[in-house]
Design a protein around this motif. Structure first.
Motif, PDB file in Angstrom:
ATOM      1  N   HIS A  85     -21.313  -4.585  19.336  1.00  0.00           N
ATOM      2  CA  HIS A  85     -21.394  -5.852  18.605  1.00  0.00           C
ATOM      3  C   HIS A  85     -20.151  -6.717  18.841  1.00  0.00           C
ATOM      4  O   HIS A  85     -20.257  -7.942  18.940  1.00  0.00           O
ATOM      5  CB  HIS A  85     -21.645  -5.599  17.118  1.00  0.00           C
ATOM      6  CG  HIS A  85     -23.021  -5.077  16.865  1.00  0.00           C
ATOM      7  ND1 HIS A  85     -23.387  -4.499  15.669  1.00  0.00           N
ATOM      8  CD2 HIS A  85     -24.128  -5.046  17.659  1.00  0.00           C
ATOM      9  CE1 HIS A  85     -24.662  -4.137  15.741  1.00  0.00           C
ATOM     10  NE2 HIS A  85     -25.129  -4.454  16.933  1.00  0.00           N
ATOM     11  N   ARG A  86     -18.992  -6.085  18.952  1.00  0.00           N
ATOM     12  CA  ARG A  86     -17.781  -6.852  19.287  1.00  0.00           C
ATOM     13  C   ARG A  86     -17.915  -7.477  20.679  1.00  0.00           C
ATOM     14  O   ARG A  86     -17.541  -8.632  20.889  1.00  0.00           O
ATOM     15  CB  ARG A  86     -16.525  -5.970  19.207  1.00  0.00           C
ATOM     16  CG  ARG A  86     -16.086  -5.685  17.784  1.00  0.00           C
ATOM     17  CD  ARG A  86     -14.711  -5.031  17.726  1.00  0.00           C
ATOM     18  NE  ARG A  86     -14.678  -3.705  18.306  1.00  0.00           N
ATOM     19  CZ  ARG A  86     -14.904  -2.576  17.622  1.00  0.00           C
ATOM     20  NH1 ARG A  86     -15.192  -2.616  16.338  1.00  0.00           N
ATOM     21  NH2 ARG A  86     -14.840  -1.415  18.236  1.00  0.00           N
ATOM     22  N   TRP A  87     -18.469  -6.722  21.620  1.00  0.00           N
ATOM     23  CA  TRP A  87     -18.693  -7.259  22.973  1.00  0.00           C
ATOM     24  C   TRP A  87     -19.688  -8.423  22.934  1.00  0.00           C
ATOM     25  O   TRP A  87     -19.468  -9.444  23.582  1.00  0.00           O
ATOM     26  CB  TRP A  87     -19.191  -6.141  23.894  1.00  0.00           C
ATOM     27  CG  TRP A  87     -19.515  -6.635  25.266  1.00  0.00           C
ATOM     28  CD1 TRP A  87     -18.634  -6.808  26.301  1.00  0.00           C
ATOM     29  CD2 TRP A  87     -20.793  -7.060  25.741  1.00  0.00           C
ATOM     30  NE1 TRP A  87     -19.293  -7.302  27.399  1.00  0.00           N
ATOM     31  CE2 TRP A  87     -20.626  -7.463  27.079  1.00  0.00           C
ATOM     32  CE3 TRP A  87     -22.060  -7.129  25.172  1.00  0.00           C
ATOM     33  CZ2 TRP A  87     -21.678  -7.939  27.856  1.00  0.00           C
ATOM     34  CZ3 TRP A  87     -23.113  -7.597  25.932  1.00  0.00           C
ATOM     35  CH2 TRP A  87     -22.917  -8.006  27.264  1.00  0.00           C
ATOM     36  N   MET A  88     -20.781  -8.263  22.180  1.00  0.00           N
ATOM     37  CA  MET A  88     -21.763  -9.341  22.068  1.00  0.00           C
ATOM     38  C   MET A  88     -21.112 -10.592  21.483  1.00  0.00           C
ATOM     39  O   MET A  88     -21.372 -11.714  21.936  1.00  0.00           O
ATOM     40  CB  MET A  88     -22.963  -8.893  21.228  1.00  0.00           C
ATOM     41  CG  MET A  88     -23.802  -7.829  21.915  1.00  0.00           C
ATOM     42  SD  MET A  88     -25.189  -7.238  20.902  1.00  0.00           S
ATOM     43  CE  MET A  88     -26.367  -8.579  21.199  1.00  0.00           C
ATOM     44  N   GLN A  89     -20.254 -10.392  20.489  1.00  0.00           N
ATOM     45  CA  GLN A  89     -19.544 -11.529  19.889  1.00  0.00           C
ATOM     46  C   GLN A  89     -18.673 -12.243  20.933  1.00  0.00           C
ATOM     47  O   GLN A  89     -18.646 -13.478  20.985  1.00  0.00           O
ATOM     48  CB  GLN A  89     -18.693 -11.035  18.719  1.00  0.00           C
ATOM     49  CG  GLN A  89     -18.076 -12.115  17.877  1.00  0.00           C
ATOM     50  CD  GLN A  89     -19.058 -12.761  16.934  1.00  0.00           C
ATOM     51  OE1 GLN A  89     -19.937 -13.500  17.373  1.00  0.00           O
ATOM     52  NE2 GLN A  89     -18.918 -12.499  15.645  1.00  0.00           N
ATOM     53  N   GLN A  90     -17.994 -11.488  21.783  1.00  0.00           N
ATOM     54  CA  GLN A  90     -17.189 -12.095  22.848  1.00  0.00           C
ATOM     55  C   GLN A  90     -18.067 -12.889  23.806  1.00  0.00           C
ATOM     56  O   GLN A  90     -17.699 -13.986  24.228  1.00  0.00           O
ATOM     57  CB  GLN A  90     -16.422 -11.027  23.627  1.00  0.00           C
ATOM     58  CG  GLN A  90     -15.308 -10.387  22.851  1.00  0.00           C
ATOM     59  CD  GLN A  90     -14.697  -9.213  23.605  1.00  0.00           C
ATOM     60  OE1 GLN A  90     -15.257  -8.701  24.569  1.00  0.00           O
ATOM     61  NE2 GLN A  90     -13.537  -8.774  23.141  1.00  0.00           N
TER      62      GLN A  90
END
Length: 190
Positions: A85-90
């Motif tokens: 989810h952190r990667w998707m946010q980036q």
């Protein structure tokens, strides 16, 4: 209790209420490849990032609500979910978009071991993840909606008291634009 991650600013709850858009993840924002938990497994659906940006620009809160039974099944951990989810946010930030918070349910009623093998209030079709977002953020239910690809998504939205749209593929941004246009026409009639 559903697991939430990365609210950009939970203190926003002190501000005025806003409409919210809830997205299922696998099959709506990204292709459903079965138990995705790594960035190399994510293929964004057409128009997904643009749809999130459209909602951000329209003043909506944006949430992801996703069942993640792979955690209960022991295929990956909750940290894998949070990292993805952190990667998707980036990836979203690269197009000036963002999700306000990601919520995931790691439970399954028939698979895994406690605490993950459990009947819970967060696994869709139950509305727990939506209700948690509504409690933690200043969500105005009227005009809020969910986009999902399964009946369980739509049932969760109904139980949470918001509209829902079944996504059958195609340009997600066009789907969101249509929802917003219908919403505007509806508010003009009042």
């Amino acid at each position: 209790m559903p697991a939430a991650a990365m609210p950009d600013d939970p203190s926003q709850a002190q501000h005025s209420r806003r409409r919210a858009a809830f997205f299922d993840r696998d099959g709506v924002l990204n292709e459903d490849v079965g138990f995705a938990h790594r960035p190399d497994q994510i293929i964004w659906m057409p128009g997904a990032r643009e749809a999130v940006k459209r909602l951000n620009d329209a003043g909506f809160l944006v949430f992801v609500v996703t069942n993640q039974a792979g955690v209960a099944r022991g295929l990956y951990s909750e940290e894998h979910v949070r990292t993805l989810h952190r990667w998707m946010q980036q990836e979203l930030r690269a197009v000036r978009a963002h999700v306000d918070a990601f919520y995931h349910c790691p439970h399954h009623p028939e698979h895994g071991q406690p605490p993950y093998r459990a009947d819970c209030a967060c696994r869709k079709p139950e509305p727990g993840m939506l209700l948690q977002a509504m409690a933690e953020w200043p969500v105005e239910r009227k005009g809020s909606f969910l986009i999902g690809d399964r009946d369980t998504d739509l049932q969760a939205a109904q139980r949470a008291g918001i509209d829902a749209t079944l996504y059958r593929g195609g340009d997600l941004d066009a789907v969101v634009a249509g929802i917003l246009a219908r919403s505007m026409r509806g508010s003009e009639k009042r």
